[in-house]
Scaffold this motif. Structure first.
Motif, PDB file in Angstrom:
ATOM      1  N   ARG A 138       0.360  -1.106  -0.132  1.00 11.74           N
ATOM      2  CA  ARG A 138       0.406   0.041  -0.127  1.00 11.74           C
ATOM      3  C   ARG A 138       0.786   1.032  -0.028  1.00 11.74           C
ATOM      4  O   ARG A 138       0.512   2.030  -0.820  1.00 11.74           O
ATOM      5  CB  ARG A 138      -0.284  -0.733   0.938  1.00 11.74           C
ATOM      6  CG  ARG A 138      -1.424   1.512   1.776  1.00 11.74           C
ATOM      7  CD  ARG A 138      -2.395   0.897   2.667  1.00 11.74           C
ATOM      8  NE  ARG A 138      -2.923   2.492   3.240  1.00 11.74           N
ATOM      9  CZ  ARG A 138      -3.586   2.626   4.127  1.00 11.74           C
ATOM     10  NH1 ARG A 138      -4.599   1.806   4.389  1.00 11.74           N
ATOM     11  NH2 ARG A 138      -4.100   3.900   4.591  1.00 11.74           N
ATOM     12  N   TRP A 139       1.973   1.450   0.796  1.00 12.41           N
ATOM     13  CA  TRP A 139       2.393   2.361   0.870  1.00 12.41           C
ATOM     14  C   TRP A 139       3.493   2.897  -0.179  1.00 12.41           C
ATOM     15  O   TRP A 139       3.567   3.581  -0.698  1.00 12.41           O
ATOM     16  CB  TRP A 139       3.588   1.950   1.797  1.00 12.41           C
ATOM     17  CG  TRP A 139       4.408   2.970   2.110  1.00 12.41           C
ATOM     18  CD1 TRP A 139       5.127   4.155   3.691  1.00 12.41           C
ATOM     19  CD2 TRP A 139       5.951   3.276   1.606  1.00 12.41           C
ATOM     20  NE1 TRP A 139       5.582   5.079   2.774  1.00 12.41           N
ATOM     21  CE2 TRP A 139       6.997   4.229   2.556  1.00 12.41           C
ATOM     22  CE3 TRP A 139       6.915   2.270   1.100  1.00 12.41           C
ATOM     23  CZ2 TRP A 139       8.004   4.484   2.354  1.00 12.41           C
ATOM     24  CZ3 TRP A 139       8.109   2.250   0.907  1.00 12.41           C
ATOM     25  CH2 TRP A 139       8.902   3.253   1.441  1.00 12.41           C
ATOM     26  N   GLU A 142       0.758   3.752  -3.852  1.00 12.06           N
ATOM     27  CA  GLU A 142       1.084   5.397  -3.301  1.00 12.06           C
ATOM     28  C   GLU A 142       2.497   6.030  -3.373  1.00 12.06           C
ATOM     29  O   GLU A 142       1.663   7.239  -4.353  1.00 12.06           O
ATOM     30  CB  GLU A 142       1.349   5.647  -1.660  1.00 12.06           C
ATOM     31  CG  GLU A 142      -0.550   5.100  -0.829  1.00 12.06           C
ATOM     32  CD  GLU A 142      -1.522   6.443  -1.696  1.00 12.06           C
ATOM     33  OE1 GLU A 142      -1.336   7.731  -2.053  1.00 12.06           O
ATOM     34  OE2 GLU A 142      -2.209   5.588  -2.180  1.00 12.06           O
ATOM     35  N   TRP A 143       3.230   6.443  -3.140  1.00 12.25           N
ATOM     36  CA  TRP A 143       4.920   6.012  -3.543  1.00 12.25           C
ATOM     37  C   TRP A 143       4.596   6.506  -5.299  1.00 12.25           C
ATOM     38  O   TRP A 143       5.224   7.370  -5.847  1.00 12.25           O
ATOM     39  CB  TRP A 143       5.763   6.480  -2.969  1.00 12.25           C
ATOM     40  CG  TRP A 143       5.787   6.931  -1.736  1.00 12.25           C
ATOM     41  CD1 TRP A 143       5.276   6.809  -0.817  1.00 12.25           C
ATOM     42  CD2 TRP A 143       6.180   8.400  -1.373  1.00 12.25           C
ATOM     43  NE1 TRP A 143       5.737   7.655   0.484  1.00 12.25           N
ATOM     44  CE2 TRP A 143       6.534   8.572   0.020  1.00 12.25           C
ATOM     45  CE3 TRP A 143       6.452   9.450  -2.352  1.00 12.25           C
ATOM     46  CZ2 TRP A 143       6.702  10.099   0.086  1.00 12.25           C
ATOM     47  CZ3 TRP A 143       6.866  10.252  -2.279  1.00 12.25           C
ATOM     48  CH2 TRP A 143       6.807  10.602  -1.098  1.00 12.25           C
ATOM     49  N   ARG A 146       2.528   8.833  -6.201  1.00  5.70           N
ATOM     50  CA  ARG A 146       2.468  10.155  -6.708  1.00  5.70           C
ATOM     51  C   ARG A 146       3.587  10.906  -7.028  1.00  5.70           C
ATOM     52  O   ARG A 146       3.878  12.017  -7.892  1.00  5.70           O
ATOM     53  CB  ARG A 146       2.902   9.882  -4.823  1.00  5.70           C
ATOM     54  CG  ARG A 146       1.882  10.667  -3.731  1.00  5.70           C
ATOM     55  CD  ARG A 146       2.623  10.886  -2.643  1.00  5.70           C
ATOM     56  NE  ARG A 146       1.481  10.272  -1.249  1.00  5.70           N
ATOM     57  CZ  ARG A 146       0.962  11.125  -1.456  1.00  5.70           C
ATOM     58  NH1 ARG A 146       0.544  12.599  -2.029  1.00  5.70           N
ATOM     59  NH2 ARG A 146      -0.379  10.501  -0.168  1.00  5.70           N
TER      60      ARG A 146
END
Lengths: 252, 95
Positions: A138-139, A142-143, A146
């Protein structure tokens, strides 16, 4: 059942966790911002925990006085079975993030299946690790989004990271003889299905990140799972193993 | 970091179901989603929480410390607002 295959299979899971964990730990104190420094150090610690669980199991299977420490600190590069992807240098933040994303997506689908392994020990470790990996995925997703869909510079760096790393993703799904054996013996995970899930996940995240998927016919690197490594692993081991080699049995 | 600093966020953690969210600190993040993920990594590493709230610090409006006299002192001499001001008859039990 082929016991050596089970040992190799377990070691491969352990080595992957240890080496990518070590790479991530190199960010400690160097993260781009305090909060992300802590985030990636957390992930590194999750990995060291996973590695310990797998090494402890492998040590029990091997016997002869093997321990988690002897497996981590006293084997040479040719004995390590981690995928090449995990040992590559961190590069910039984009490259570290993309490697984490590729690998977390792989581990997510792998552990998801491994929880149903007929080997209870592997199943139990996978069940515990699956929660951690779910967050890593998940982390890192997201990156990737981004940075890919971010500024001109972040996008450039992401494109560069794809170029650097894509050819190391093939090995994740290339079954070695011990992995083939693990499937034959019923406790291992077959790669076909998880490769499909992995491609789908990468496709979804890349689409949101407005990043291109490289062509399907790109030549893929491999070797790590069979002990044939890049020059980078030796440097990792030199740093990681120095203390135990110079002062055998040292404790602190 | 470039010249564009991420904004500051205040973090509130609920430590147990049924308790209130409590302010635990602040951190930097680009948006709410990132603020929650950062809060998870920075403030819940030792099992401190079951729920996270974040709010951008600029959205918090505070009372002015120089007005403390006017705001809070008038309550000083109104002891009758405290239940302890009242004497309970001995017949009343379990209060």
């Amino acid at each position: 059942m082929d016991k050596q295959a089970l040992i190799d299979y377990t070691l491969q899971l352990a080595d992957n966790a240890l080496i990518i964990g070590h790479r991530n730990s190199e960010w400690c104190g160097h993260g781009p911002i305090l909060e992300q420094d802590i985030a990636i150090s957390n992930i590194a610690l999750d990995y060291i925990g996973q590695a310990r669980n797998f090494y402890q199991y492998a040590a029990a299977l091997i016997g002869n006085g093997a321990t988690e420490d002897s497996l981590a600190y006293l084997r040479d590069a040719i004995d390590f079975k981690n995928c090449l992807l995990t040992e590559l240098p961190n590069g910039d933040w984009a490259q570290t993030i993309l490697r984490q994303f590729f690998f977390s997506a792989y581990q997510y689908f792998l552990y998801q299946q491994l929880q149903q392994s007929t080997d209870q020990q592997l199943a139990a470790i996978a069940e515990k690790a699956f929660k951690e990996v779910t967050y890593h995925l998940r982390w890192s997703s997201e990156w990737v989004i981004r940075l890919g869909d971010g500024t001109e510079e972040s996008r450039e760096r992401m494109l560069h990271a794809i170029e650097e790393l894509w050819s190391f993703t093939g090995e994740l799904f290339e079954a070695t003889t011990y992995e083939q054996q693990s499937v034959n013996d019923g406790y291992g995970v077959a790669f076909q299905e998880i490769q499909h899930s992995w491609m789908k996940k990468v496709g979804l995240v890349f689409e949101e990140a407005t990043l291109p998927i490289p062509a399907a016919n790109i030549w893929m690197q491999s070797g790590g799972k069979k002990g044939i490594h890049t020059e980078h692993l030796g440097f990792i081991l030199a740093e990681m193993q120095f203390l135990q080699r110079a002062y055998p049995g040292a404790e602190w | 970091m470039s010249n564009t600093e991420w904004s500051l966020w205040e973090v509130f953690i609920r430590s147990k179901q049924g308790l209130d969210h409590k302010h635990v600190g602040s951190l930097h993040a680009a948006d709410a989603q990132m603020a929650i993920e950062n809060a998870r990594d920075v403030y819940t590493r030792r099992m401190e929480g079951v729920s996270i709230w974040v709010v951008e610090s600029k959205n918090i409006h505070a009372s002015n410390p120089t007005e403390a006299g006017a705001l809070y002192d008038p309550a000083n001499d109104k002891a009758y607002r405290h239940p302890t001001f009242y004497h309970l008859p001995d017949e009343l039990k379990h209060m």
